[in-house]
Design an enzyme around this catalytic site. Structure first.
Site, PDB file in Angstrom:
ATOM      1  N   ILE A 229       0.836  -1.209   0.000  1.00 27.52           N
ATOM      2  CA  ILE A 229       0.000   0.000   0.000  1.00 27.52           C
ATOM      3  C   ILE A 229       0.868   1.255   0.000  1.00 27.52           C
ATOM      4  O   ILE A 229       0.367   2.344   0.243  1.00 27.52           O
ATOM      5  CB  ILE A 229      -0.967   0.049   1.220  1.00 27.52           C
ATOM      6  CG1 ILE A 229      -0.270  -0.344   2.523  1.00 27.52           C
ATOM      7  CG2 ILE A 229      -2.178  -0.839   1.006  1.00 27.52           C
ATOM      8  CD1 ILE A 229       0.729   0.564   3.083  1.00 27.52           C
ATOM      9  N   ARG A 231       4.355   2.481  -2.164  1.00 31.67           N
ATOM     10  CA  ARG A 231       4.670   2.992  -3.504  1.00 31.67           C
ATOM     11  C   ARG A 231       5.111   1.815  -4.355  1.00 31.67           C
ATOM     12  O   ARG A 231       5.784   0.896  -3.848  1.00 31.67           O
ATOM     13  CB  ARG A 231       5.826   4.008  -3.438  1.00 31.67           C
ATOM     14  CG  ARG A 231       5.460   5.346  -2.836  1.00 31.67           C
ATOM     15  CD  ARG A 231       4.558   6.164  -3.771  1.00 31.67           C
ATOM     16  NE  ARG A 231       4.223   7.464  -3.218  1.00 31.67           N
ATOM     17  CZ  ARG A 231       3.126   7.732  -2.494  1.00 31.67           C
ATOM     18  NH1 ARG A 231       2.250   6.778  -2.213  1.00 31.67           N
ATOM     19  NH2 ARG A 231       2.907   8.959  -2.066  1.00 31.67           N
ATOM     20  N   GLU A 260       2.297   3.912 -12.455  1.00 36.58           N
ATOM     21  CA  GLU A 260       0.843   4.077 -12.400  1.00 36.58           C
ATOM     22  C   GLU A 260       0.446   5.469 -12.904  1.00 36.58           C
ATOM     23  O   GLU A 260       1.252   6.399 -12.806  1.00 36.58           O
ATOM     24  CB  GLU A 260       0.351   3.873 -10.955  1.00 36.58           C
ATOM     25  CG  GLU A 260       0.907   4.895  -9.970  1.00 36.58           C
ATOM     26  CD  GLU A 260       0.474   4.628  -8.531  1.00 36.58           C
ATOM     27  OE1 GLU A 260       0.654   3.504  -8.044  1.00 36.58           O
ATOM     28  OE2 GLU A 260      -0.036   5.589  -7.922  1.00 36.58           O
ATOM     29  N   HIS A 278      -4.607   2.622  -6.582  1.00 38.61           N
ATOM     30  CA  HIS A 278      -4.047   3.580  -5.617  1.00 38.61           C
ATOM     31  C   HIS A 278      -5.166   4.364  -4.916  1.00 38.61           C
ATOM     32  O   HIS A 278      -5.260   5.582  -5.044  1.00 38.61           O
ATOM     33  CB  HIS A 278      -3.061   4.544  -6.302  1.00 38.61           C
ATOM     34  CG  HIS A 278      -2.190   5.268  -5.306  1.00 38.61           C
ATOM     35  ND1 HIS A 278      -0.953   5.771  -5.616  1.00 38.61           N
ATOM     36  CD2 HIS A 278      -2.379   5.577  -3.997  1.00 38.61           C
ATOM     37  CE1 HIS A 278      -0.422   6.354  -4.554  1.00 38.61           C
ATOM     38  NE2 HIS A 278      -1.285   6.248  -3.560  1.00 38.61           N
TER      39      HIS A 278
HETATM   40  C1  8YV Z   1      -2.036  10.188  -2.450  1.00 38.24           C
HETATM   41  C2  8YV Z   1      -0.804   8.742  -1.038  1.00 38.24           C
HETATM   42  O1  8YV Z   1      -1.354  11.243  -1.928  1.00 38.24           O
HETATM   43  O2  8YV Z   1      -0.720  10.045   0.904  1.00 38.24           O
HETATM   44  C3  8YV Z   1      -0.098   9.414   0.078  1.00 38.24           C
HETATM   45  O3  8YV Z   1       1.121   9.279   0.139  1.00 38.24           O
HETATM   46  O4  8YV Z   1      -0.287   7.863  -1.656  1.00 38.24           O
HETATM   47  C4  8YV Z   1      -2.151   9.133  -1.404  1.00 38.24           C
HETATM   48  O5  8YV Z   1      -2.925   9.485  -0.336  1.00 38.24           O
HETATM   49  C5  8YV Z   1      -3.340  10.574  -2.953  1.00 38.24           C
HETATM   50  O6  8YV Z   1      -3.569   9.694  -3.976  1.00 38.24           O
HETATM   51  C6  8YV Z   1      -3.442  11.989  -3.397  1.00 38.24           C
HETATM   52  O7  8YV Z   1      -2.863  12.186  -4.646  1.00 38.24           O
END
Ligand code: 8YV
Length: 312
Positions: A229, A231, A260, A278
């Site tokens: 969950i 990257r 992605e 995502h």
């Molecule tokens: C994205 C996320 O920021 O907080 C993070 O690191 O991966 C997500 O919450 C969200 O997709 C906003 O672009």
């Protein structure tokens, strides 16, 4: 003149809130900065960033009076923080408010993968249940062994949820943490060897690139399942695909991917994976909290007050 440049595809409500609070100028991505009038660019002292794409020195140079980049998200790997620090630009993120949602999604993918819920639902919808009988037996999850790769805020929330599933919990982190009776490993391969389910909750960025390596994946073994969950970059995706295709590991649940929103087509042919777009933090409530924290950081900066959640 407006002080705030909002970069990203904001939902109408967030866009309106940014306009109300700061009379923000909104552009879809960092590539649109160059086209802005120079006087307008010079007026921006704050950026509300939800751009996704890299935001580096070149973009910062175009905004010569920039003082803060407030990121919409806890992960700020898109922003070159060294370039920001070198220019005296502060950076903020949105930690904590999304922990529950992201941890929930990790558990949901784990359950969905192990209990083969996608195939089972298709079995009901197709009429096969009545026509052909029950689905094949699947896999007991509770009471197994789970490893958390990266015991930050989200990793901990995943571990606490797994504890309610009576899991034996192991973790890897840079240093041993104060935890309940969870087992620490100082080596990612040793962690993978000790568990069946590997929950990846590392921060993104160059330091963790392909941290879940071919060796880590191999160490999981044929019962192994990877849940990610964090990257896409933190996993050696080619090695993961090889392992999933050859049955070297049992499966995966993935909310994040290299490149992605394009997803390697090899994933689409696999039945042993759960794929999500995502959407870890993508609930109405959490996205509102993230957007508010982003605005509150900008407001604090503009008033000369302490930033709420600074990372630089
Ligand atoms: C994205 C996320 O920021 O907080 C993070 O690191 O991966 C997500 O919450 C969200 O997709 C906003 O672009």
């Amino acid at each position: 003149m407006t002080s705030t440049l909002a970069i990203g595809n904001y939902k109408p409500g967030d866009r309106a809130a940014l306009s109300d609070a700061f009379d923000a100028h909104v552009i879809p991505g960092p590539d649109a900065i160059r086209a802005l009038d120079e006087t307008l660019r010079k007026g921006f002292t704050a950026v509300a960033y939800a751009g996704g794409q890299p935001f580096g020195a070149a973009e910062m140079e175009l905004l010569s009076n920039l003082g803060v980049i407030a990121n919409y998200g806890v992960g700020y790997d898109a922003i070159d923080v060294d370039a920001a620090a070198a220019r005296g630009i502060r950076v903020t993120n949105t930690p904590d408010v999304l922990n529950d949602d992201v941890a929930d999604l990790a558990i949901a993918m784990w359950l969905m993968q192990g209990r083969e819920m996608r195939a089972a639902e298709a079995h009901v919808r197709s009429g096969d249940w009545a026509a052909k009988g029950p689905v094949p037996l699947n896999r007991k999850l509770s009471g197994g062994t789970a490893g958390i790769m990266g015991l930050g805020r989200i990793g901990r929330d995943i571990a606490h949820r797994l504890a309610a599933f009576k899991m034996d919990i192991h973790y890897f982190a840079r240093s041993e943490k104060d935890t309940p009776d969870w087992t620490y490993h100082d080596d990612p391969v040793a962690l993978a060897r000790a568990v069946d389910y590997l929950f990846v909750a590392l921060v993104g960025g160059p330091e963790t690139e392909k941290f879940v390596s071919r060796d880590v994946i191999a160490a999981l073994g044929t019962n192994g399942v990877v849940i990610n969950i964090s990257r896409g970059s933190v996993i050696d995706e080619a090695a993961l695909l090889d392992a999933l295709e050859s049955g070297t590991i049992a499966g995966a649940g993935l909310d994040v991917f290299v490149g992605e929103p394009d997803v390697d087509p090899r994933f689409l042919n696999l039945q042993n994976v759960v794929l999500q777009p995502h959407q870890g933090s993508a609930t109405v409530q959490t996205r509102a909290a993230m957007a508010k924290l982003q605005r509150d950081n900008i407001a604090a900066f503009l008033k000369g007050e302490d930033l709420l959640t600074p990372v630089v």
